[in-house]
Each structure stands twice: as C-alpha cells, then as structure tokens.
Motif scaffolding. Structure first.
Motif, PDB file in Angstrom:
ATOM      1  N   THR A   2       0.847  -1.182   0.000  1.00 11.55           N
ATOM      2  CA  THR A   2       0.000   0.000   0.000  1.00 11.55           C
ATOM      3  C   THR A   2       0.886   1.237   0.000  1.00 11.55           C
ATOM      4  OG1 THR A   2      -1.701  -1.174   1.240  1.00 11.55           O
ATOM      5  CG2 THR A   2      -1.809   1.227   1.235  1.00 11.55           C
ATOM      6  N   ARG A   4       1.470   5.306   0.323  1.00 18.50           N
ATOM      7  CA  ARG A   4       0.952   6.427   1.108  1.00 18.50           C
ATOM      8  C   ARG A   4       1.081   7.686   0.255  1.00 18.50           C
ATOM      9  NH1 ARG A   4      -2.053   6.748   5.659  1.00 18.50           N
ATOM     10  NH2 ARG A   4      -1.636   8.675   6.742  1.00 18.50           N
ATOM     11  N   THR A  21      -7.879  10.440   6.108  1.00 16.27           N
ATOM     12  CA  THR A  21      -7.337   9.770   4.928  1.00 16.27           C
ATOM     13  C   THR A  21      -8.486   9.126   4.154  1.00 16.27           C
ATOM     14  OG1 THR A  21      -6.992   7.677   6.085  1.00 16.27           O
ATOM     15  CG2 THR A  21      -5.128   9.217   6.053  1.00 16.27           C
ATOM     16  N   GLU A  23      -8.988   5.705   1.172  1.00 13.74           N
ATOM     17  CA  GLU A  23      -8.355   4.569   0.503  1.00 13.74           C
ATOM     18  C   GLU A  23      -8.800   4.492  -0.946  1.00 13.74           C
ATOM     19  OE1 GLU A  23      -9.734   1.223   2.752  1.00 13.74           O
ATOM     20  OE2 GLU A  23      -8.220   1.511   4.314  1.00 13.74           O
ATOM     21  N   ARG A  24      -7.869   4.105  -1.815  1.00 15.82           N
ATOM     22  CA  ARG A  24      -8.230   3.724  -3.182  1.00 15.82           C
ATOM     23  C   ARG A  24      -8.008   2.224  -3.263  1.00 15.82           C
ATOM     24  NH1 ARG A  24      -5.747   6.783  -8.042  1.00 15.82           N
ATOM     25  NH2 ARG A  24      -4.015   5.547  -7.363  1.00 15.82           N
ATOM     26  N   ARG A  25      -9.014   1.521  -3.759  1.00 16.80           N
ATOM     27  CA  ARG A  25      -8.951   0.061  -3.813  1.00 16.80           C
ATOM     28  C   ARG A  25      -8.952  -0.430  -5.253  1.00 16.80           C
ATOM     29  NH1 ARG A  25      -9.992  -2.754   0.843  1.00 16.80           N
ATOM     30  NH2 ARG A  25     -10.437  -1.425   2.624  1.00 16.80           N
ATOM     31  N   VAL A  32      -6.308  -2.611  -0.982  1.00 19.34           N
ATOM     32  CA  VAL A  32      -6.034  -1.181  -0.858  1.00 19.34           C
ATOM     33  C   VAL A  32      -4.761  -0.884  -1.634  1.00 19.34           C
ATOM     34  CG1 VAL A  32      -5.469   0.705   0.723  1.00 19.34           C
ATOM     35  CG2 VAL A  32      -7.178  -1.008   1.379  1.00 19.34           C
ATOM     36  N   THR A  34      -3.742   2.609  -2.423  1.00 13.28           N
ATOM     37  CA  THR A  34      -3.134   3.774  -1.790  1.00 13.28           C
ATOM     38  C   THR A  34      -3.996   4.228  -0.629  1.00 13.28           C
ATOM     39  OG1 THR A  34      -4.260   5.335  -3.272  1.00 13.28           O
ATOM     40  CG2 THR A  34      -2.042   4.677  -3.896  1.00 13.28           C
ATOM     41  N   VAL A  35      -3.340   4.833   0.332  1.00 15.37           N
ATOM     42  CA  VAL A  35      -4.006   5.546   1.412  1.00 15.37           C
ATOM     43  C   VAL A  35      -3.515   6.979   1.285  1.00 15.37           C
ATOM     44  CG1 VAL A  35      -4.271   5.809   3.899  1.00 15.37           C
ATOM     45  CG2 VAL A  35      -4.114   3.516   2.904  1.00 15.37           C
TER      46      VAL A  35
END
Length: 95
Positions: A2, A4, A21, A23-25, A32, A34-35
């Motif tokens: 993941t 950041r 934040t 999340e992109r899943r 996940v 990116t966070v």
C-alpha cells in the motif's frame, strides 16, 4: 503493498491537518492500493497561501526556467512510460 500519498503544500509533503485519509482500492481484488491524505478546507487555504507566497519569486523567473519541471516530467514519460502506465492501471484493477 500500500502506497501512502501525502499532501504537497509549500514544497513540503505532509499529512492532512485533521489527519483524515481515504483509501483507493483495486476494484477487482479489493486490495487497498493507496491511502491518501484527505485535505480539509484548512489544507486548501494553506495551499493557496503557499502559492501566493511563492508567486513573486516564481513570476520573476524566466519562461525557460519555468519550463524545466514540465520537461523533466516529459522525459520521465519518454523513458519510463510503460512503467507509469502499468502503475496507473492498478487502481482500476488492470495492473
């Protein structure tokens, strides 16, 4: 893995002021990807203030100097385009 993603304000990378934040899943796997820092109004105001503070120095630079960073990005695309395309496809489940 993941990644950041932080905010970039005034040349500094930072968390959102409120610590939020999102999340992109990957839509295929649910993983996940990116966070990212979720900026608030205060973060936006800080960005505008930083841009206003940087403007006098930026506006006094020559067009040739201002063109440097976009040309560097172009060179990254020329030399690493397929890698960048692969990374760009991960959030939509194709990478």
């Amino acid at each position: 893995m993941t990644d950041r993603v932080l905010l970039s304000i005034g040349g500094q990378h930072m968390e959102a002021a409120l610590g939020h934040t999102f999340e992109r899943r990957n839509p295929v796997t649910g993983e996940v990807v990116t966070v990212a820092a979720a900026g608030s109004v205060d973060d936006a105001v800080a960005g505008v203030d930083a841009a206003a503070a940087a403007f006098p120095a930026w506006s006094s630079t020559s067009p040739a100097v201002r063109l440097g960073p976009p040309l560097e990005v172009e060179q990254l695309h020329v030399h690493h385009g397929s890698e960048l395309e692969d990374l760009d496809l991960v959030p939509v489940g194709r990478g």
